[in-house]
Design a protein around this motif. Sequence first.
Motif, PDB file in Angstrom:
ATOM      1  N   MET A   1      14.315  83.467  59.956  1.00  0.00           N
ATOM      2  CA  MET A   1      13.966  82.602  60.887  1.00  0.00           C
ATOM      3  C   MET A   1      15.201  82.026  61.571  1.00  0.00           C
ATOM      4  SD  MET A   1      10.773  80.736  59.513  1.00  0.00           S
ATOM      5  CE  MET A   1      10.572  79.499  60.989  1.00  0.00           C
ATOM      6  N   TYR A   2      15.481  82.267  63.028  1.00  0.00           N
ATOM      7  CA  TYR A   2      16.470  81.772  63.679  1.00  0.00           C
ATOM      8  C   TYR A   2      16.300  80.583  64.590  1.00  0.00           C
ATOM      9  CZ  TYR A   2      18.826  86.285  62.007  1.00  0.00           C
ATOM     10  OH  TYR A   2      19.302  87.375  61.268  1.00  0.00           O
ATOM     11  N   TYR A   3      17.001  79.719  64.230  1.00  0.00           N
ATOM     12  CA  TYR A   3      16.911  78.361  65.313  1.00  0.00           C
ATOM     13  C   TYR A   3      18.185  78.016  65.753  1.00  0.00           C
ATOM     14  CZ  TYR A   3      12.095  77.209  64.365  1.00  0.00           C
ATOM     15  OH  TYR A   3      10.612  77.298  64.116  1.00  0.00           O
ATOM     16  N   ASP A   4      18.312  77.487  67.046  1.00  0.00           N
ATOM     17  CA  ASP A   4      19.666  76.977  67.254  1.00  0.00           C
ATOM     18  C   ASP A   4      20.562  76.574  66.212  1.00  0.00           C
ATOM     19  OD1 ASP A   4      19.417  78.397  69.734  1.00  0.00           O
ATOM     20  OD2 ASP A   4      18.992  76.377  70.811  1.00  0.00           O
ATOM     21  N   PRO A   5      20.175  75.491  65.525  1.00  0.00           N
ATOM     22  CA  PRO A   5      21.023  74.577  64.631  1.00  0.00           C
ATOM     23  C   PRO A   5      21.010  75.279  63.159  1.00  0.00           C
ATOM     24  CG  PRO A   5      18.950  73.504  65.080  1.00  0.00           C
ATOM     25  CD  PRO A   5      18.883  74.605  65.813  1.00  0.00           C
ATOM     26  N   CYS A   6      19.918  76.300  62.890  1.00  0.00           N
ATOM     27  CA  CYS A   6      19.941  76.778  61.503  1.00  0.00           C
ATOM     28  C   CYS A   6      19.337  77.934  61.334  1.00  0.00           C
ATOM     29  CB  CYS A   6      19.159  75.678  60.497  1.00  0.00           C
ATOM     30  SG  CYS A   6      17.467  75.417  61.280  1.00  0.00           S
ATOM     31  N   PHE A   7      19.480  78.371  60.253  1.00  0.00           N
ATOM     32  CA  PHE A   7      19.023  79.707  59.957  1.00  0.00           C
ATOM     33  C   PHE A   7      18.330  79.982  58.489  1.00  0.00           C
ATOM     34  CE2 PHE A   7      20.817  83.757  57.520  1.00  0.00           C
ATOM     35  CZ  PHE A   7      19.749  84.553  58.008  1.00  0.00           C
ATOM     36  N   LEU A   8      17.272  80.711  58.376  1.00  0.00           N
ATOM     37  CA  LEU A   8      16.653  80.716  56.970  1.00  0.00           C
ATOM     38  C   LEU A   8      16.415  82.206  56.756  1.00  0.00           C
ATOM     39  CD1 LEU A   8      15.146  79.275  54.688  1.00  0.00           C
ATOM     40  CD2 LEU A   8      13.226  79.535  56.257  1.00  0.00           C
ATOM     41  N   HIS A   9      16.629  82.690  55.332  1.00  0.00           N
ATOM     42  CA  HIS A   9      16.375  83.988  55.194  1.00  0.00           C
ATOM     43  C   HIS A   9      15.857  84.114  53.747  1.00  0.00           C
ATOM     44  CE1 HIS A   9      17.652  87.914  53.565  1.00  0.00           C
ATOM     45  NE2 HIS A   9      16.763  88.441  54.543  1.00  0.00           N
ATOM     46  N   TYR A  10      15.095  85.180  53.423  1.00  0.00           N
ATOM     47  CA  TYR A  10      14.685  85.384  51.909  1.00  0.00           C
ATOM     48  C   TYR A  10      14.785  86.729  51.665  1.00  0.00           C
ATOM     49  CZ  TYR A  10       9.384  85.967  52.536  1.00  0.00           C
ATOM     50  OH  TYR A  10       8.715  86.549  52.749  1.00  0.00           O
ATOM     51  N   SER A  11      15.018  87.254  50.456  1.00  0.00           N
ATOM     52  CA  SER A  11      14.686  88.513  50.148  1.00  0.00           C
ATOM     53  C   SER A  11      14.890  88.948  48.837  1.00  0.00           C
ATOM     54  CB  SER A  11      16.309  89.463  50.699  1.00  0.00           C
ATOM     55  OG  SER A  11      16.226  90.817  50.417  1.00  0.00           O
ATOM     56  N   ASP A  12      14.418  90.201  48.258  1.00  0.00           N
ATOM     57  CA  ASP A  12      14.252  90.372  46.864  1.00  0.00           C
ATOM     58  C   ASP A  12      15.793  91.147  46.401  1.00  0.00           C
ATOM     59  OD1 ASP A  12      14.038  92.782  48.353  1.00  0.00           O
ATOM     60  OD2 ASP A  12      12.678  93.570  46.916  1.00  0.00           O
ATOM     61  N   ALA A  13      16.622  91.315  47.429  1.00  0.00           N
ATOM     62  CA  ALA A  13      17.869  91.727  47.097  1.00  0.00           C
ATOM     63  C   ALA A  13      18.825  90.635  47.107  1.00  0.00           C
ATOM     64  CB  ALA A  13      18.231  92.845  47.900  1.00  0.00           C
ATOM     65  N   ASP A  14      19.793  90.920  46.355  1.00  0.00           N
ATOM     66  CA  ASP A  14      20.814  89.650  46.241  1.00  0.00           C
ATOM     67  C   ASP A  14      22.280  90.222  47.370  1.00  0.00           C
ATOM     68  OD1 ASP A  14      22.974  87.939  45.741  1.00  0.00           O
ATOM     69  OD2 ASP A  14      23.265  88.406  43.763  1.00  0.00           O
ATOM     70  N   LEU A  15      21.961  89.427  48.420  1.00  0.00           N
ATOM     71  CA  LEU A  15      22.850  90.049  49.508  1.00  0.00           C
ATOM     72  C   LEU A  15      24.381  89.632  49.013  1.00  0.00           C
ATOM     73  CD1 LEU A  15      20.990  88.564  52.546  1.00  0.00           C
ATOM     74  CD2 LEU A  15      20.913  90.603  51.508  1.00  0.00           C
ATOM     75  N   ARG A  16      24.452  88.846  48.252  1.00  0.00           N
ATOM     76  CA  ARG A  16      26.044  88.450  47.925  1.00  0.00           C
ATOM     77  C   ARG A  16      26.652  89.658  47.171  1.00  0.00           C
ATOM     78  NH1 ARG A  16      25.000  82.921  45.053  1.00  0.00           N
ATOM     79  NH2 ARG A  16      23.405  84.467  44.062  1.00  0.00           N
ATOM     80  N   ALA A  17      25.755  90.512  46.492  1.00  0.00           N
ATOM     81  CA  ALA A  17      26.295  91.650  45.535  1.00  0.00           C
ATOM     82  C   ALA A  17      26.575  92.744  46.460  1.00  0.00           C
ATOM     83  CB  ALA A  17      25.277  91.648  44.565  1.00  0.00           C
ATOM     84  N   SER A  18      26.335  92.648  47.784  1.00  0.00           N
ATOM     85  CA  SER A  18      26.555  94.027  48.530  1.00  0.00           C
ATOM     86  C   SER A  18      27.843  93.943  49.313  1.00  0.00           C
ATOM     87  CB  SER A  18      25.373  94.296  49.179  1.00  0.00           C
ATOM     88  OG  SER A  18      25.576  95.322  50.543  1.00  0.00           O
ATOM     89  N   ASP A  19      28.485  94.975  49.515  1.00  0.00           N
ATOM     90  CA  ASP A  19      29.715  94.956  50.415  1.00  0.00           C
ATOM     91  C   ASP A  19      29.216  95.363  51.941  1.00  0.00           C
ATOM     92  OD1 ASP A  19      31.490  94.447  48.281  1.00  0.00           O
ATOM     93  OD2 ASP A  19      31.555  96.864  47.833  1.00  0.00           O
ATOM     94  N   ASP A  20      28.085  95.658  52.228  1.00  0.00           N
ATOM     95  CA  ASP A  20      27.406  96.040  53.545  1.00  0.00           C
ATOM     96  C   ASP A  20      27.466  94.485  54.258  1.00  0.00           C
ATOM     97  OD1 ASP A  20      26.326  96.930  55.799  1.00  0.00           O
ATOM     98  OD2 ASP A  20      24.668  97.642  54.728  1.00  0.00           O
ATOM     99  N   THR A  21      28.012  94.428  55.195  1.00  0.00           N
ATOM    100  CA  THR A  21      28.124  93.300  56.313  1.00  0.00           C
ATOM    101  C   THR A  21      27.048  93.349  57.234  1.00  0.00           C
ATOM    102  OG1 THR A  21      29.831  94.253  57.655  1.00  0.00           O
ATOM    103  CG2 THR A  21      30.658  92.510  55.945  1.00  0.00           C
ATOM    104  N   ALA A  22      26.255  94.427  57.330  1.00  0.00           N
ATOM    105  CA  ALA A  22      25.531  94.548  58.387  1.00  0.00           C
ATOM    106  C   ALA A  22      23.971  94.651  57.568  1.00  0.00           C
ATOM    107  CB  ALA A  22      25.546  95.846  59.063  1.00  0.00           C
ATOM    108  N   LEU A  23      23.972  94.077  56.311  1.00  0.00           N
ATOM    109  CA  LEU A  23      22.562  94.027  55.780  1.00  0.00           C
ATOM    110  C   LEU A  23      21.441  93.438  56.738  1.00  0.00           C
ATOM    111  CD1 LEU A  23      23.807  92.601  52.086  1.00  0.00           C
ATOM    112  CD2 LEU A  23      22.664  95.023  52.701  1.00  0.00           C
ATOM    113  N   GLY A  24      20.187  94.103  56.544  1.00  0.00           N
ATOM    114  CA  GLY A  24      18.912  93.916  57.093  1.00  0.00           C
ATOM    115  C   GLY A  24      19.350  94.137  58.585  1.00  0.00           C
ATOM    116  N   SER A  25      18.225  94.105  59.305  1.00  0.00           N
ATOM    117  CA  SER A  25      18.507  94.465  60.791  1.00  0.00           C
ATOM    118  C   SER A  25      18.842  93.196  61.710  1.00  0.00           C
ATOM    119  CB  SER A  25      16.935  95.065  61.121  1.00  0.00           C
ATOM    120  OG  SER A  25      16.021  93.995  61.205  1.00  0.00           O
TER     121      SER A  25
END
Length: 550
Positions: A1-25
């Motif tokens: 969810m994207y709002y002007d002052p904040c952003f919220l995301h959840y996933s079953d994957a640990d994004l921090r463990a990936s080297d892909d900076t374009a994770l997700g669409s």
Amino acid sequence: MYYDPCFLHYSDADLRASDDTALGSAFSTAYSANATAEPARFDRVVAALLNATADYAAYNSSRMRLYASGVVPFDREIPEVYSWAQCTPDLTPARCRDCLANMIQELGTPLYSVGARALGIRCSVRYENRPFLDGPVMLRLPATGAPAPSPAPALDMVPNVVTPLAAVGGGRKYSVPGMVLIVVLPTLAAANLLAGLFIWRRRRRSPARAKQPCKDTESVDSMLMDISTLRAATGDFAESNKLGEGGFGAVYKGTLPDGEEIAVKRLSKSSTQGVEELKNELALVVKLKHKNLVRLVGVCLEQQERLLVYEFIPNRSLDQILFDTEKGEQLDWGKRQRIIRGIARGLQYLHEDSQLKVVHRDLKASNVLLDADMNPKISDFGLARLFGRGQTQGVTDRVIGTYGYMAPEYLMRGNYSVKSDVFSFGVMALEIVTGRKNSDTLQSEDLLTMIWQHWTSGTVLEMMDPCMNNSFSESDARRCIQVGLMCVQENPVDRPVMSAVGMMLGSDMVSLGAPSKPASMFYTRNAGADSGNGFSISTISLNDDPKDHF
């Protein structure tokens, strides 16, 4: 969810463990308006600003922020262009810059739109022709008319990033300016060169994509319909297909070749609602997507016709059922509650949740349509105004609206805001529970005064619509009336915002304040009003301040 002052995301994957900076669409969106003067230079200036802002965010901002904002002068039409770039703080500077490069490419080329944003999970970028951030601008680029952009700002960034060093190896002393030249400039040059090569290679690999518009951008051109199609759909605007007629034209029912039912709003040739007013309504509605707003299907501007094509709403407008003694029985208490809450959700979207901040200015029962399940949809945006970031109210020299629904500050002084819409909502909420029209001239007193008198005497339930045969929850009815009274208080400051209204209507756990006496409807100033029925058509005054127009 994207709002002007904040952003919220959840996933079953640990994004921090990936080297892909374009994770997700990632997705991008742009304004429909383009820079009309020197579009090629505008493209170069915006591209330079975005890349410089991305550099600053990755390499010059605080390690825990990875954030930057920028501005560059342009011309008289667009005095300045503002930018923003930010990464999640777990990224390294290099990965942050790569991510931002992806987002800049996501915007597509050329960058002719006056504003756009690309939003991703790890980073986002944005630019606009007006300020959209509350904080100070961190990066200022100089005005330029050069044919090619500089990949990064000159020395604007330097003073904020260098800290004095006393000595480097072997006790040899260096001054702060010397350290700037030795350490910072080579680093910036290398980073900018790598970033430029990366973007050049990405664009070279996908030239076809670079020519495509942003995938979420909707233009008026894409919604144009042929006059022959609409004539065939409506039986050449046959009288038998007419759904209603307002002060500036009529609305006809039609059926497209694929079977979709539509409502065609046809402005009369003598209508004072001109092309600019039509564009006002069209430009707003095409950008608004909500289940409690009427959906625009298309537009036709051929053969001197001005036609707006909407989805067909089978039960027409709320006023045709609510104020009819026989049809009113169709609206039991459950349906009335759902209608009130649906209108509240639609207004909350316009005021607070959409990317645009819109004041409707003509909210009334005839501009609320009911679908097959009696769900409400707000319609008719001919009087609507788009508010800029930070704007709280507007002023017009000429008041046009519908008597009985206009807030006192709008009726008397021409001041309008989201709180004037809240007032109109409060009037409608009280009309829905009582089945009585506020502007009914047969009443010796206006509806708000009558309800207030019963409220203070403890007999307010006597005002409930007799069509419901007392089949309603007394506590829910009192709560709904109390919220309605809070919305029609004379001082706009005392009225709640629509998000608070939704909470108060949706839960009896939310405490309500005590309303004060509502504004009186008996004013001496005359206000223009349109004739409202199923698909009423309003106009806006050409005497309004041009700044009011979208």
